[in-house]
Design a protein around this motif. Structure first.
Motif, short mmCIF file in Angstrom:
data_model
loop_
_atom_site.label_atom_id
_atom_site.label_comp_id
_atom_site.label_asym_id
_atom_site.label_seq_id
_atom_site.Cartn_x
_atom_site.Cartn_y
_atom_site.Cartn_z
N VAL A 14 0.76 -1.25 -0.15
CA VAL A 14 0.03 -0.02 0.00
C VAL A 14 0.94 1.40 -0.03
O VAL A 14 1.69 1.19 0.64
N VAL A 15 0.64 2.28 -0.62
CA VAL A 15 1.41 3.44 -0.87
C VAL A 15 0.18 4.54 -0.70
O VAL A 15 -0.58 4.37 -1.48
N TYR A 16 0.36 5.59 0.04
CA TYR A 16 -0.52 6.81 -0.13
C TYR A 16 0.25 8.05 0.23
O TYR A 16 1.11 7.93 1.03
N VAL A 17 -0.17 9.14 -0.31
CA VAL A 17 0.59 10.42 -0.07
C VAL A 17 -0.72 11.46 0.34
O VAL A 17 -1.91 11.43 -0.20
N ILE A 18 -0.14 12.46 1.21
CA ILE A 18 -1.12 13.41 1.74
C ILE A 18 -0.30 14.68 1.31
O ILE A 18 0.66 15.11 1.74
N THR A 19 -0.86 15.47 0.15
CA THR A 19 -0.53 16.76 -0.05
C THR A 19 -1.05 17.89 0.84
O THR A 19 -2.04 17.51 1.43
N LYS A 20 -0.40 18.88 0.99
CA LYS A 20 -0.50 19.83 1.98
C LYS A 20 -1.31 19.32 3.22
O LYS A 20 -2.61 19.84 3.66
N PRO A 21 -0.43 18.74 4.13
CA PRO A 21 -1.21 17.92 5.43
C PRO A 21 -1.74 19.18 6.16
O PRO A 21 -1.24 20.30 6.15
N GLU A 22 -2.70 18.71 6.90
CA GLU A 22 -3.53 19.56 7.67
C GLU A 22 -4.36 20.69 6.75
O GLU A 22 -4.56 21.81 7.37
N HIS A 23 -4.52 20.31 5.82
CA HIS A 23 -4.90 21.41 4.74
C HIS A 23 -4.44 22.83 4.71
O HIS A 23 -4.86 23.91 4.85
N ASN A 24 -2.82 22.67 4.64
CA ASN A 24 -2.11 24.00 4.83
C ASN A 24 -0.74 23.62 3.91
O ASN A 24 -0.14 22.80 4.00
N ASP A 25 -0.85 24.87 3.00
CA ASP A 25 0.32 24.53 1.93
C ASP A 25 1.60 25.02 2.62
O ASP A 25 2.50 24.60 2.02
N ALA A 26 1.73 25.36 3.85
CA ALA A 26 2.85 25.39 4.69
C ALA A 26 3.56 24.11 4.82
O ALA A 26 4.79 23.79 5.05
N ASN A 27 2.93 22.80 4.83
CA ASN A 27 3.30 21.80 5.16
C ASN A 27 3.71 20.81 3.83
O ASN A 27 2.78 20.91 3.10
N ASP A 28 4.90 20.33 3.65
CA ASP A 28 5.18 19.73 2.51
C ASP A 28 4.56 18.30 2.77
O ASP A 28 3.88 17.70 3.80
N PRO A 29 4.18 17.60 1.57
CA PRO A 29 3.72 16.07 1.44
C PRO A 29 4.16 15.15 2.14
O PRO A 29 5.61 15.08 2.28
N ILE A 30 3.51 14.33 2.75
CA ILE A 30 4.13 12.98 3.48
C ILE A 30 3.54 11.87 2.62
O ILE A 30 2.61 11.67 2.37
N TRP A 31 4.73 10.95 2.60
CA TRP A 31 4.44 9.71 1.67
C TRP A 31 4.38 8.60 2.83
O TRP A 31 5.08 8.85 3.85
N VAL A 32 3.39 7.83 2.60
CA VAL A 32 3.41 6.29 3.62
C VAL A 32 3.42 5.25 2.92
O VAL A 32 2.65 5.13 1.89
N GLY A 33 4.24 4.32 3.06
CA GLY A 33 4.31 3.00 2.56
C GLY A 33 4.06 1.99 3.52
O GLY A 33 4.62 2.06 4.64
N VAL A 34 3.48 0.86 3.10
CA VAL A 34 2.90 -0.33 4.07
C VAL A 34 2.97 -1.56 3.16
O VAL A 34 2.71 -1.72 2.06
N LEU A 35 3.61 -2.73 3.87
CA LEU A 35 3.42 -3.78 3.37
C LEU A 35 2.53 -4.53 4.46
O LEU A 35 3.29 -4.98 5.49
N ARG A 36 1.44 -5.11 4.16
CA ARG A 36 0.62 -5.87 4.85
C ARG A 36 0.50 -7.41 4.60
O ARG A 36 0.28 -7.65 3.43
N THR A 37 0.44 -8.02 5.51
CA THR A 37 0.27 -9.53 5.33
C THR A 37 -1.02 -9.81 6.23
O THR A 37 -0.95 -9.71 7.42
N SER A 38 -1.88 -10.49 5.86
CA SER A 38 -3.18 -10.66 6.44
C SER A 38 -3.44 -12.24 6.63
O SER A 38 -3.24 -13.11 5.36
N PHE A 39 -3.47 -12.89 7.78
CA PHE A 39 -3.86 -14.21 8.13
C PHE A 39 -5.29 -14.23 8.53
O PHE A 39 -5.76 -13.68 9.38
N ALA A 40 -6.25 -15.37 7.94
CA ALA A 40 -7.37 -15.51 8.38
C ALA A 40 -7.43 -17.08 8.78
O ALA A 40 -7.12 -17.78 7.69
N PHE A 41 -8.27 -17.35 9.81
CA PHE A 41 -8.18 -18.63 10.24
C PHE A 41 -9.43 -19.12 11.12
O PHE A 41 -10.14 -18.19 11.64
#
Length: 593
Positions: free
Chosen positions: A566-593
């Motif tokens: 999973v990859v997602y990016v937040i542009t202008k965090p907190e709805h404020n152009d003074a903040n640079d974008p923040i990227w988040v990367g995730v590798l999720r492994t799901s087990f169901a039993f």
């Protein structure tokens, strides 16, 4: 004079088959009521056999994988955070009538059989003359469905049963020599299939006995899931001061969420859900400076990491044939009983992983774990209604707060399904937050102003939501939502604020391989667009507009394990152009039993 030998031969053949009718149905699916009756009679036995080789990962099993098509089930506890759409489906037909299907006495009762059908005369004879072929509970015959030799053998066996009763009751005048000769020939032809089915049943009996001897409980099923998460955030910490950005000094981490669910049924139509959970996933807002980066699965402030606690406790039961009710003391939140519609992206185990990217947060996320009651009514296949009233679970059990002076949510929703491809939901939620209660007006998503528009003053809000999901093709679904919130200050003043949010979701089932899923989410997290509440002379409004852009791809390794980057990016965090974008990367492994 030739009739007697034929009758005798038929009775001999029948006696050899006498013990097989019910047993045969374990392996058969049918297009006639006769075979359907046998299949339903042994449905529980068949499920026991299947679970000997594979755990139950059906859409109806709680805490396991979500259903990815349409509105077809009551959401399970596995979807408390996920909101995977599920909806009210009272058990009214096969479950209710198991082993007690209505008798068909005339072929005219079968709505999909017409006098112009080429097999009409044959069906008329079997139904009206012998009474050994009947239809489904909805009075259909479904004659165009393919029939296996095993299914035919079961139908033949049932007809032999009926003929044997006719002979025993001295009504042999209903049977002709040609009828009995044909039955004798068919009995010989399908003898190998009948013998093979008998052998399968003989092998099944000791396996069933072993399961019954070692079962967890006669009323309770134990299920569970586990999630491993490797993740990191990249980008300066959001502090709304462009010249003084804080460098990102966070590191990649490895976390988990594990859960065990106890599903108890006392009548076969009800269910008591008890879920035990332990978390080891952090709230990303602590390191990034904004709740816009939060995961849908993360630990709460009420329980330290690694603690095992009850995270869901509620009871579901039917009211008549079209209504269902829930009563619960822990996490009876809307996604547990109400369709959130955006089902492909809305699963914590298999869909989007951001907190905002799952479903409309201002109506489906109360901002607390609720205790209370819920109700659902299904008018027909196209229209359903859901409503509930829940109270903050950590306040309702306190005498100083209780039922009348606690944070609460009242919600109602109409869900329209004009076709099998389109679902539309209209939702209204009324929220109330007592003063000094921490506040979470938008369910842990959006800006700080949106979550807490009037600081720690008591607040009410009217929240409206429009959600839709269109399954354009088997391989593509378009969904989304729009949320409008009008918040009201109840103490310390009478200010008001307007909060908006919305998103579009794209789902690609079976992308590149059957069982896999690709998805995209693009939207605007909750934002205060207008407010007359001031702090130090400044209106508590968000100056700019953030975008949330998320992509994921689920690899289904098998029926129990999936791997999702999973990859997602937040542009202008907190709805404020003074903040640079923040990227988040995730590798999720799901087990169901």
């Amino acid at each position: 004079m030739d009739l007697v030998p034929v009758l005798v031969m038929n009775k001999i053949v029948w006696n050899l088959l006498l013990a097989t009718p019910v047993i045969l149905s374990i392996f058969l699916a049918t297009d006639t009521k006769t075979v359907a009756q046998s299949t339903e009679t042994t449905a529980q036995t068949t499920k026991v056999e299947e679970r000997l080789s594979e755990p139950d990962v059906s859409p109806g099993s709680s805490l396991l994988k979500p259903k990815e098509r349409g509105l077809s089930k009551t959401p399970s506890v596995s979807e408390l955070e996920s909101g995977s759409t599920s909806t009210l489906q009272p058990q009214t037909s096969s479950a209710k009538q198991k082993g007690n299907l209505p008798q068909t006495t005339s072929v005219s009762q079968l709505s999909d059989v017409q006098p112009t059908d080429w097999a009409f005369v044959a069906l008329q004879s079997l139904v009206e003359r012998y009474g050994c072929i009947v239809g489904y509970p909805d009075n259909t015959y479904r004659g165009n469905r393919a029939l296996s030799r095993y299914e035919f053998a079961a139908g033949l066996n049932s007809c032999l049963d009926q003929i044997n009763r006719l002979i025993a009751s001295s009504t042999a005048d209903l049977l002709t020599k040609e009828d009995l000769a044909a039955l004798e020939r068919l009995t010989k032809e399908f003898g190998p299939e009948i013998s093979e089915l008998r052998g399968r049943v003989d092998g099944l009996e000791p396996r069933i006995a072993e399961v019954e001897a070692n079962q967890f409980s006669t009323t309770t099923k134990l299920v569970g899931d586990a999630v491993f998460v490797v993740a990191d955030a990249i980008g300066p910490r959001a502090n709304n001061t462009e010249p003084d950005d804080t460098d990102d000094d966070s590191n990649a981490f490895f976390g988990y969420r594990a859960r065990l669910g106890l599903q108890t049924s006392f009548s076969g139509r009800d269910q008591l859900t008890t879920s035990l959970t332990a978390y080891g996933i952090p709230n990303m807002g602590a390191s990034t400076g904004t709740q816009m980066t939060r995961f849908t699965l993360d630990g709460g402030a009420n329980y330290p990491d690694g603690d095992l606690y009850v995270d869901a406790l509620y009871y579901r039961f039917p009211i008549g044939s079209k209504a269902t009710a829930w009563v619960g003391t822990r996490t009876l939140n809307p996604p547990a009983y109400m369709p959130t519609v955006t089902n492909l992206t809305g699963s914590a185990l298999n869909g989007a992983f951001s907190r905002f990217g799952q479903f409309n947060p201002t109506v489906y996320r109360p901002g607390f774990d609720g205790a209370g009651a819920a109700f659902a009514y299904r008018f027909n296949d196209q229209l359903q209604f859901h409503a509930s009233y829940i109270i903050e679970g950590f306040q309702v059990n306190l005498p100083t707060r209780g039922l009348s002076d606690s944070t609460s949510l009242a919600i109602g929703q109409l869900t329209f399904s004009p076709s099998r491809k389109l679902d539309v939901a209209l939702t209204y939620a009324r929220k109330y937050y007592v003063a000094q209660s921490g506040f979470n007006l938008t369910g842990g998503t959006g800006s700080a102003f949106a979550r807490n528009p009037f600081q720690q003053n008591a607040t009410t809000s009217d929240n409206f939501g429009l959600q839709f999901n269109w399954r354009a093709t088997p391989g593509f679904a378009l969904g989304g939502w729009f949320g409008y919130t009008r918040a009201h200050q109840e103490t310390g003043g009478d200010s008001e604020a307007t909060i908006l949010n919305g998103a579009l979701t794209l789902g690609f089932p079976d992308l590149f391989k059957e069982g896999n899923l690709g998805g995209f989410v693009i939207g605007v997290p909750p934002k205060v667009t207008d407010s007359d509440y001031r702090v130090a002379g400044q209106r508590r409004e968000d100056p700019d507009t953030s975008l949330h852009i998320e992509a994921f791809y689920r690899f289904r390794l098998n029926s129990n394990i999936s791997l999702t980057p999973v990859v997602y990016v937040i542009t202008k965090p907190e709805h404020n152009d003074a903040n640079d974008p923040i990227w988040v990367g995730v590798l999720r492994t799901s087990f169901a039993f």
